[in-house]
Design an enzyme around this catalytic site. Structure first.
Site, short mmCIF file in Angstrom:
data_model
loop_
_atom_site.label_atom_id
_atom_site.label_comp_id
_atom_site.label_asym_id
_atom_site.label_seq_id
_atom_site.Cartn_x
_atom_site.Cartn_y
_atom_site.Cartn_z
N ASN A 55 0.84 -1.18 0.00
CA ASN A 55 0.00 0.00 0.00
C ASN A 55 0.89 1.25 0.00
O ASN A 55 2.11 1.16 -0.03
CB ASN A 55 -0.92 -0.04 1.22
N HIS A 106 23.53 2.87 11.98
CA HIS A 106 24.63 3.82 12.12
C HIS A 106 25.33 3.58 13.45
O HIS A 106 24.70 3.19 14.43
CB HIS A 106 24.10 5.25 12.02
N LYS A 117 13.12 -8.12 16.71
CA LYS A 117 13.64 -9.48 16.82
C LYS A 117 12.93 -10.38 15.82
O LYS A 117 11.81 -10.08 15.39
CB LYS A 117 13.43 -10.02 18.24
#
Length: 182
Positions: A84, A114, A165
């Site tokens: 979508n 980062h 996770k």
């Protein structure tokens, strides 16, 4: 090893490397063209997706606007994947999506991270970890999937979840952080 090669190893690399920026810009030009198509230009969209993506299966539909750091160049979509509005694929490395998976609006799939060390961030270092999403999944609106996550087959992720996770196959999961509920 070049900075471009490091993009797919999980190592720190300089994302502002001249060769990387040059190649990425070409990919973003195609993405711009895709997002500028009219609703009636389905054939044009299909042809652009074939040029943009690493792999795209038959019957895939991505509703513009689509956002991707590499214009989909590191995205591997199976057949009949539906996305979508406002799918964001931070595809600095590979994103794998199985057949018949659906994305609600405003989903983000991120592969880039980062460093915590401020001096490395100042120099624009980053690292990337692939994301894998199985077959026949439903990823609810506003979900964020972070780098390195694997989601099994036949998984439903509830709207607004932050998936930090791995999720096993055949579960319903939601929340921040996302947890298996059923």
């Amino acid at each position: 090893m070049s900075e471009m090669e490091k993009m797919h190893t999980g190592e720190l690399y300089l994302c502002n490397d001249e060769k990387i920026v040059e190649k990425q810009t070409k990919c973003l030009e195609l993405l711009y063209d895709f997002n500028a198509t009219r609703p009636s230009q389905l054939k044009e969209r299909e042809e652009l997706l074939k040029k943009m993506f690493a792999e795209i299966g038959e019957g895939c539909y991505i509703e513009p606007p689509f956002h991707a750091n590499w214009g989909g160049a590191h995205c591997h979509f199976g057949k009949y994947v539906y996305a979508n509005f406002n799918l964001t694929a931070v595809d600095d490395t590979h994103i794998y999506v199985g057949d018949y998976t659906m994305f609600g609006p405003n989903v983000t799939v991120a592969t880039a991270g980062h460093p915590i060390e401020p001096e490395l961030r100042k120099k624009q270092y980053q690292y990337n970890m692939p994301v894998r999403i199985g077959k026949n999944c439903w990823i609810g609106a506003g979900t964020v999937i972070v780098p390195g996550v694997t989601i099994g087959d036949n998984v439903v992720v509830g709207a607004g979840s932050v998936v930090t996770k791995d999720l096993p196959s055949g579960v319903v999961a939601y929340g921040n952080p996302c947890r298996v509920i059923a």
